[in-house]
Write a protein that holds these residues in place. Structure first.
Motif, PDB file in Angstrom:
ATOM      1  N   TYR A  30       0.820  -1.212   0.000  1.00  0.00           N
ATOM      2  CA  TYR A  30       0.000   0.000   0.000  1.00  0.00           C
ATOM      3  C   TYR A  30       0.855   1.263   0.000  1.00  0.00           C
ATOM      4  N   LYS A  31       1.980   1.212   0.654  1.00  0.00           N
ATOM      5  CA  LYS A  31       2.882   2.361   0.619  1.00  0.00           C
ATOM      6  C   LYS A  31       3.286   2.650  -0.827  1.00  0.00           C
ATOM      7  N   ASP A  32       3.682   1.609  -1.548  1.00  0.00           N
ATOM      8  CA  ASP A  32       4.075   1.769  -2.954  1.00  0.00           C
ATOM      9  C   ASP A  32       2.898   2.210  -3.821  1.00  0.00           C
ATOM     10  N   LEU A  33       1.750   1.613  -3.592  1.00  0.00           N
ATOM     11  CA  LEU A  33       0.559   1.961  -4.366  1.00  0.00           C
ATOM     12  C   LEU A  33       0.180   3.425  -4.170  1.00  0.00           C
ATOM     13  N   PHE A  34       0.159   3.864  -2.921  1.00  0.00           N
ATOM     14  CA  PHE A  34      -0.207   5.254  -2.624  1.00  0.00           C
ATOM     15  C   PHE A  34       0.792   6.225  -3.245  1.00  0.00           C
ATOM     16  N   GLU A  35       2.081   5.889  -3.184  1.00  0.00           N
ATOM     17  CA  GLU A  35       3.103   6.760  -3.766  1.00  0.00           C
ATOM     18  C   GLU A  35       2.998   6.779  -5.291  1.00  0.00           C
ATOM     19  N   LYS A  36       2.755   5.627  -5.880  1.00  0.00           N
ATOM     20  CA  LYS A  36       2.653   5.533  -7.338  1.00  0.00           C
ATOM     21  C   LYS A  36       1.514   6.403  -7.871  1.00  0.00           C
ATOM     22  N   HIS A  37       0.414   6.469  -7.133  1.00  0.00           N
ATOM     23  CA  HIS A  37      -0.766   7.228  -7.576  1.00  0.00           C
ATOM     24  C   HIS A  37      -0.885   8.587  -6.884  1.00  0.00           C
ATOM     25  N   SER A  38       0.180   9.005  -6.194  1.00  0.00           N
ATOM     26  CA  SER A  38       0.180  10.277  -5.451  1.00  0.00           C
ATOM     27  C   SER A  38      -1.076  10.417  -4.593  1.00  0.00           C
ATOM     28  N   PHE A  39      -1.390   9.343  -3.924  1.00  0.00           N
ATOM     29  CA  PHE A  39      -2.604   9.295  -3.112  1.00  0.00           C
ATOM     30  C   PHE A  39      -2.322   9.836  -1.720  1.00  0.00           C
ATOM     31  N   ASP A  40      -3.106  10.814  -1.307  1.00  0.00           N
ATOM     32  CA  ASP A  40      -2.994  11.399   0.030  1.00  0.00           C
ATOM     33  C   ASP A  40      -4.233  11.011   0.819  1.00  0.00           C
ATOM     34  N   GLU A  41      -4.063  10.100   1.765  1.00  0.00           N
ATOM     35  CA  GLU A  41      -5.216   9.592   2.514  1.00  0.00           C
ATOM     36  C   GLU A  41      -5.922  10.674   3.327  1.00  0.00           C
ATOM     37  N   ALA A  42      -5.267  11.776   3.602  1.00  0.00           N
ATOM     38  CA  ALA A  42      -5.897  12.855   4.365  1.00  0.00           C
ATOM     39  C   ALA A  42      -7.071  13.469   3.601  1.00  0.00           C
ATOM     40  N   LYS A  43      -7.049  13.370   2.280  1.00  0.00           N
ATOM     41  CA  LYS A  43      -8.162  13.923   1.491  1.00  0.00           C
ATOM     42  C   LYS A  43      -9.448  13.145   1.695  1.00  0.00           C
ATOM     43  N   VAL A  44      -9.330  11.910   2.159  1.00  0.00           N
ATOM     44  CA  VAL A  44     -10.510  11.088   2.432  1.00  0.00           C
ATOM     45  C   VAL A  44     -11.328  11.692   3.570  1.00  0.00           C
ATOM     46  N   LEU A  45     -10.665  12.444   4.436  1.00  0.00           N
ATOM     47  CA  LEU A  45     -11.388  13.094   5.534  1.00  0.00           C
ATOM     48  C   LEU A  45     -12.403  14.110   5.015  1.00  0.00           C
ATOM     49  N   LYS A  46     -12.130  14.671   3.851  1.00  0.00           N
ATOM     50  CA  LYS A  46     -13.055  15.647   3.263  1.00  0.00           C
ATOM     51  C   LYS A  46     -14.114  14.975   2.405  1.00  0.00           C
ATOM     52  N   ASP A  47     -13.695  13.959   1.639  1.00  0.00           N
ATOM     53  CA  ASP A  47     -14.631  13.309   0.732  1.00  0.00           C
ATOM     54  C   ASP A  47     -14.187  11.870   0.454  1.00  0.00           C
ATOM     55  N   LEU A  48     -15.056  10.925   0.748  1.00  0.00           N
ATOM     56  CA  LEU A  48     -14.721   9.511   0.528  1.00  0.00           C
ATOM     57  C   LEU A  48     -14.548   9.172  -0.951  1.00  0.00           C
ATOM     58  N   LYS A  49     -15.078   9.982  -1.827  1.00  0.00           N
ATOM     59  CA  LYS A  49     -14.965   9.710  -3.264  1.00  0.00           C
ATOM     60  C   LYS A  49     -13.515   9.763  -3.741  1.00  0.00           C
ATOM     61  N   TYR A  50     -12.654  10.392  -2.962  1.00  0.00           N
ATOM     62  CA  TYR A  50     -11.245  10.481  -3.320  1.00  0.00           C
ATOM     63  C   TYR A  50     -10.598   9.100  -3.443  1.00  0.00           C
ATOM     64  N   ILE A  51     -11.146   8.121  -2.770  1.00  0.00           N
ATOM     65  CA  ILE A  51     -10.592   6.764  -2.822  1.00  0.00           C
ATOM     66  C   ILE A  51     -10.668   6.207  -4.241  1.00  0.00           C
ATOM     67  N   GLN A  52     -11.533   6.780  -5.064  1.00  0.00           N
ATOM     68  CA  GLN A  52     -11.688   6.309  -6.443  1.00  0.00           C
ATOM     69  C   GLN A  52     -10.446   6.618  -7.281  1.00  0.00           C
ATOM     70  N   ASP A  53      -9.543   7.428  -6.767  1.00  0.00           N
ATOM     71  CA  ASP A  53      -8.299   7.702  -7.482  1.00  0.00           C
ATOM     72  C   ASP A  53      -7.349   6.511  -7.491  1.00  0.00           C
ATOM     73  N   LEU A  54      -7.624   5.542  -6.633  1.00  0.00           N
ATOM     74  CA  LEU A  54      -6.804   4.336  -6.601  1.00  0.00           C
ATOM     75  C   LEU A  54      -7.418   3.275  -7.508  1.00  0.00           C
ATOM     76  N   PRO A  55      -6.589   2.418  -8.080  1.00  0.00           N
ATOM     77  CA  PRO A  55      -7.149   1.349  -8.918  1.00  0.00           C
ATOM     78  C   PRO A  55      -7.884   0.324  -8.054  1.00  0.00           C
ATOM     79  N   VAL A  56      -8.814  -0.357  -8.668  1.00  0.00           N
ATOM     80  CA  VAL A  56      -9.554  -1.410  -7.991  1.00  0.00           C
ATOM     81  C   VAL A  56      -8.614  -2.590  -7.772  1.00  0.00           C
TER      82      VAL A  56
END
Length: 91
Positions: free
Chosen positions: A63-89
């Motif tokens: 998950y560390k690699d996945l989040f870095e690869k997609h520039s995913f910032d989990e803190a944005k989920v606090l504002k909107d859960l739809k942000y999780i859609q930026d990650l691949p299924v």
């Protein structure tokens, strides 16, 4: 009636302690959660999901690699859960 009382107040608590499970306290938490306003429930869901994502980033290399690869910032989920859609299924 006596059997229900025995099961609910004697047998179940005994088995819960013997098996070292916390079912009653978790049931109480869920009951209290269901009584909260929907906005507060949603806020709690986002916060708990954020904790899971943060834990995953810190403790699971995949998950560390996945989040870095997609520039995913989990803190944005606090504002909107739809942000999780930026990650691949994941399957």
């Amino acid at each position: 009636m006596l059997i229900r009382y025995f099961n609910a107040y004697v047998l179940f608590p005994f088995l819960e302690k013997k098996t070292k499970r916390e079912i009653t306290s978790k049931l109480r938490q869920l009951t209290e959660f269901s009584k909260l306003p929907l906005e507060q429930q949603e806020k709690i869901r986002r916060e708990e999901f954020f904790k899971i994502l943060s834990h995953s980033r810190q403790n699971v290399p995949f998950y560390k690699d996945l989040f870095e690869k997609h520039s995913f910032d989990e803190a944005k989920v606090l504002k909107d859960l739809k942000y999780i859609q930026d990650l691949p299924v994941l399957t």
